[in-house]
Each structure stands twice: as structure tokens, then as C-alpha cells.
Design an enzyme around this catalytic site. Structure first.
Site, PDB file in Angstrom:
ATOM      1  N   TYR A 104       2.909   0.566   7.052  1.00  0.00           N
ATOM      2  CA  TYR A 104       2.930   0.402   5.593  1.00  0.00           C
ATOM      3  C   TYR A 104       4.382   0.297   5.130  1.00  0.00           C
ATOM      4  CZ  TYR A 104       0.966   0.294   0.983  1.00  0.00           C
ATOM      5  OH  TYR A 104       0.613  -0.116  -0.274  1.00  0.00           O
ATOM      6  N   LYS A 175      -3.194  -0.297   3.121  1.00  0.00           N
ATOM      7  CA  LYS A 175      -3.728   0.844   2.375  1.00  0.00           C
ATOM      8  C   LYS A 175      -4.990   1.396   3.022  1.00  0.00           C
ATOM      9  CE  LYS A 175      -1.275   2.307  -1.016  1.00  0.00           C
ATOM     10  NZ  LYS A 175      -1.071   1.753  -2.346  1.00  0.00           N
TER      11      LYS A 175
END
EC number: 1.1.1.38
Length: 564
Positions: A104, A175
Site C-alpha cells: 500500500y 485497501k
């Protein structure tokens, strides 16, 4: 850490041979047993040696470490995810602190920019405007049937990088990886979606390898009708879905949230998730110093939907601590690129107007019409400074030292992502305040050494919040995500702070403890949902059991063959 999934009932699988090996949710690779290799027509398709998942993970980690930069590591991890999801999450769980910045932020930003160039394999759904009349059919085509969580973006405001078109798909994929790795939500329940409404990024439109719809972005009524068609189709396909809006531009983010928050179970992570983790961090910071948030003054650099969302949560917490609405709002200063937002500034958005300072309140400030951040530091004398501007370097030495002149222990959160967009580095903030600043950032930073002391920099990362919210919603069967549920998540996170517990170290828990943190947040969110009538009332022990039952672990299950 991991339980023996061989003690669970077997899974009945209709796939065999290459089709099974090419199904990421079911593939075990070299860990298929001799019996499974025989029953599922896998003999000869795999090396002879049968391995455990831990042996596979060790090999994968050695391969991961052989790559020289984070972008190559990101591509490698995504390849594992697209071939063997259980192994991917075992590897990620074993090395979460190390791999989170790779899977991420900040690396995902570069991956979004390069999406069409590094594209390997389809994941999720690409809902394009030219196909607007076939959205129901496209949802039926999803490879996952029992979807419980959708993360959707239109790619217009990806981190601090702007319009990335369908490259924004990297954000929902990332996510949802964290929903699983941090919150234990099964990858079988997770679906990333990008709404391809065109792009205004001329570089992408001119790129011969860009894979999205080559058209300027639609807007206005066309855009609203397309998003609504998607939402209604989702409600028909999965009526109990939890839908997370992600990285929508400011002019769409808040209107979409306001339109749909009472229609289905949804939230906007940029507005509400960021606000929840920031508020939890601030509550912890105040508790650690023996103060209340309502005793502090707060300045923001950045008055978009994210900044104003955080500010509204701060106002709500101050009111919960005893202030009136007017008293709480008087302690919040919103600064954008034109200066302090006052009630005399024209063309404000609705969510900004509620946070504007009346000019009468600052009438004694010896300033002009455009009040700078530095002037707010001098005359507003805030105790807390939060950066959500997306512009690097704006927390200058002069700004920070002026703040420190009026506040012995300033709390400074430069939250902009990725790292290249941060308003100031932790090392500078600690040096400029002679080690007195309490710092948290949006992107990961290494500890800072200053005058013989080591300062651990908390990453004010939404991954501390949204996985627990998702787990709580699923465990409770909640029908909505309410402000009170988000507030309970913030307070639960604050209770997990090492500083609040009187321990040395970071403002926020260690990522190694994220599963325990997510479980606790999930329980508080579930209890609040029940109190508000958004979920069926059940005793605490039943909530605990539901959370554990829904907490997926990256272990291989036994397979039995069945027909379709």
C-alpha cells in the site's frame, strides 16, 4: 498465531487440474497433498515434494528480498496474490510491518501511475461508462459470488497524485488486501471496483498503453446517473454489502456520501476513515499528556473533504467533552491555499462553511484579508497542527518554531500521502521543536535519532481503523455505518495506544498487534451498531464469537471433490 485448519470441515471443490491451479482463492501450489493431487487431477502438474505453507512463505520471502526496489517488490507480491491468495496473506501476515509500505502507501501510488504498464492479470471489476446499460450483467460476471465488502474508486483523486484513470484500481486492490491482512475479512468476500468515467489526465490519454476508456471525464448529471446506476445494481446483487468510497475528488466525495449513507451500508475512507484514525490518535495524544482535546486549539492546512471530515470529528469529540457547538468550532482554524477560511470568503463549499471562522472572532488580529498559516500560528496559537494539503514542505521551520513559541508540546500530524507530498519530515519537526513535538505521519517514516534519544514515528494509517470497522459491520450484520460507530472506533483505537497505557514508544499500536486492535475496534463498532438499532442486539459473548467466526486466517483447508 495460526490454527490448524485441518481440524475444520473440508471444502468441497468443483474444480480440478489446471483450472484449480489457476483459481487464486483455492490454489495451494506445492502444498496439495498426495490424496488431493490424485483426486483433483494434479499429478504431474506439480513438483514431487509436498510443502507446508510456511515453507512456501519462506521461499517467497527469499524471492521478495532479492528484488532491489519497492516497485519490483510490489509487482512480485501482486503476482503471488493473483496466483495463490492464501500464500499471499500468509506472507503478508508474517512480515506485515515490512510489507505494508510495499503493498500500500507509499508504493501503491507509483503502481497506480504505472498501472497499464505493469498490468499482468485481471482483478476486480472495471465498470466503464460506455457499458452503463450492462452493469447488472457485469456484477454477475464477478468471480466472487458471496461478496460482503466492495471498495470502489473513480480514480480522480488518487492519494496526492490526482487523476489516474483506471490506474486508480490499485487503491481498491490495496485497501482490500488490508481488510484481510489487518482485519481478518476473507478475501472471498472482497471485491475491488473502478468506475471508468474517462480521465482528464492528458498524459494517460496520449499513452498508447493506457487501458481505460480514452475520453475526458464525464461530469454533472451524466456522472451522477452513472454512479447511481452502479449503486442500485450493487444493491440488487448484494443487498447487505459494505461499500467503501475511495479516492473520489472533493466535488464528488461528500455529495456521494451524503446521498447514499442512509440508503446502504457505506462510508468514505478518505473523509471518515482518515477522520477516525486521526481523532483516535489525537485523543491518545491528549490522554498521554493528561489533557482533553476540548482544551486544545487545532489548525489545519488543507480544507478539502478529508480535512473538514477530520475537523468535524474533532468538533464532535469536543462537544462530547462538554463544549457547545460554537465553542468547539471556535477552536478550529481551517487554512487552504488562499489562507484562513472565514465567513467573508466567497464560493465556499457547504462542508467548509460550517468550519469558517467569523471575522468578528479574529477582529483583533493585526492581519490583512488573506491570513497565512504563519499568521494563524502567531495569533491563533494552536496546540495541534494537521496537514492534509497534498503539498510538500509547507510546514516550514518558521511556521513550526512560531507554533512551538506558544506551545511547549506541539502535536503535529503531516498526513499527506505519499511520502513525497508530506508537509514536513519528522526529523525536521523534532529538530525544530528541540524534541518536544509529538509527531504522526500519513506515510511510514523511520525512527528519528535526536540528541541521544530515539523517537518512534507513528503512522496515522487508516489501516488501524477501516479493517476493524469492516469486521465489526460483518460480525454484527450492521445495516449502516453511523457517525457514532466511527466515533467508537476512534475511542477504541485511542485505548490501544501504548502512550495511554503508560508505556514507552509510539502514539499508535505496533502493526504486529493489528489483529488484536482490529478485533477490539470491531467489538466496539458492533456494540454501537446494536445500541443504535442498526444491528440485532446480542450479548457480548455472542459478538466475540461472531468476530472470531468471521476472522479468516491464511491456512490451507482440506479439499474434497464435488461436481458443479
Amino acid at each position: 498465531m495460526f490454527e490448524d485448519n485441518n481440524q475444520k470441515r473440508p471444502l468441497y471443490i468443483p474444480y480440478a487440474g489446471p483450472a484449480l491451479l489457476e483459481t487464486p482463492l483455492l490454489n495451494k501450489g506445492s502444498a496439495f497433498t498426495s490424496e488431493e493431487r490424485s483426486n483433483f487431477n494434479l499429478e504431474g502438474l506439480l513438483p514431487q515434494n509436498i510443502e507446508t505453507i510456511e515453507e512456501q512463505a519462506e521461499r517467497a520471502y527469499r524471492q521478495f528480498m532479492a528484488f532491489g526496489n519497492d516497485m519490483d517488490k510490489h509487482i512480485y507480491l501482486r503476482n503471488i496474490q493473483d496466483t495463490n491468495e492464501t500464500l499471499f496473506y500468509r506472507l503478508l501476515t508474517n512480515h506485515l510491518t515490512e510489507m505494508l509500505p510495499v503493498i500500500y502507501t507509499p508504493t501503491v501510488g507509483k503502481a497506480c501511475e504505472e498501472f497499464s504498464n505493469i498490468y499482468r492479470r485481471a482483478r476486480g471489476l472495471f465498470i466503464s461508462y460506455p457499458d452503463k446499460d450492462r452493469i447488472d450483467d457485469m456484477l454477475q460476471n464477478a468471480t466472487k459470488q458471496n461478496v460482503k465488502v466492495i471498495v470502489v474508486t473513480d480514480g480522480e483523486r488518487i492519494l496526492g497524485l490526482g487523476d489516474q484513470g483506471i490506474g486508480g484500481m490499485g487503491i481498491p486492490i490495496g485497501k482490500l488486501s488490508l481488510y484481510t491482512a489487518c482485519g481478518g475479512i476473507s478475501p472471498a468476500y472482497c471485491l475491488p471496483v473502478v468506475l471508468d468515467v474517462g480521465t482528464n489526465n492528458q498524459q494517460l490519454l496520449n499513452d498508447p498503453f493506457y487501458m481505460g476508456w480514452r475520453n475526458p471525464r464525464i461530469s454533472g448529471e451524466e456522472y451522477a446517473e452513472f454512479v447511481d446506476a452502479f449503486i442500485q445494481a450493487v444493491k440488487r446483487r448484494w443487498p447487505d454489502i459494505l461499500l467503501q468510497f475511495e479516492d473520489f475528488a472533493q466535488n464528488n466525495a461528500m455529495p456521494l456520501l451524503n446521498r447514499y449513507k442512509n440508503e446502504l451500508c457505506c462510508f468514505n475512507d478518505d473523509i471518515q476513515g482518515t477522520a477516525a484514525v486521526t481523532l483516535g490518535s489525537l485523543i491518545a495524544a491528549c490522554k498521554a499528556s493528561g489533557a482533553k482535546l476540548s482544551e486544545k486549539r487545532v489548525a489545519f492546512l488543507g480544507a478539502g473533504s478529508a480535512g473538514c471530515g477530520i475537523a468535524e470529528q474533532i468538533v464532535a469529540q469536543m462537544k462530547a467533552e462538554g463544549l457547545t457547538d460554537a465553542q468547539a468550532r471556535s477552536r478550529v482554524f481551517m487554512v487552504d491555499r488562499f489562507g484562513l477560511i472565514t465567513d467573508k470568503i466567497p464560493n465556499q463549499l457547504d462542508f467548509q462553511r460550517r468550519l469558517s471562522q467569523p471575522v468578528e472572532r479574529i477582529a483583533d488580529w493585526p492581519v490583512g484579508d488573506n491570513i497565512s498559516l504563519l499568521e494563524v500560528m502567531e495569533h491563533g496559537r494552536p496546540d495541534i497542527l494537521i496537514g492534509v494539503s497534498g503539498q510538500p514542505g509547507l510546514f516550514t521551520e518558521e511556521v513550526v518554531k512560531t507554533m512551538h513559541k506558544h506551545c511547549a508540546r506541539p502535536i503535529i500530524f503531516p498526513l499527506s500521502n505519499p511520502t513525497s507530498r508530506v508537509e514536513a519530515t519528522p526529523a525536521d519537526l523534532i529538530r525544530w521543536t528541540d524534541g518536544q513535538a509529538l509527531v504522526a505521519t500519513g506515510s511510514p517514516f523511520a525512527p528519528v535519532e535526536y540528541k541521544g534519544k530515539r523517537y518512534v514515528i507513528a503512522q496515522c494509517n487508516n489501516s488501524f481503523i477501516f479493517p476493524g470497522i469492516g469486521l465489526g459491520v460483518i460480525a454484527a450484520g450492521a445495516t449502516r455505518v453511523t457517525d457514532a460507530m466511527l466515533m467508537s472506533a476512534s475511542r477504541a483505537l485511542a485505548e490501544c495506544s501504548p502512550l495511554v497505557k503508560g508505556e514507552e514508544g509510539s502514539l499508535l499500536p505496533d502493526l504486529a498487534d493489528i489483529h488484536q486492535v482490529s478485533r477490539y475496534i470491531a467489538k466496539m463498532v458492533a456494540k454501537t451498531a446494536m445500541l443504535q438499532g442498526k444491528a440485532v442486539q446480542t450479548p457480548d459473548e455472542v459478538i466475540d464469537q461472531s468476530i472470531e467466526a468471521n476472522f479468516w486466517r491464511p491456512e490451507y483447508r482440506r479439499y474434497r471433490r464435488t461436481s458443479f
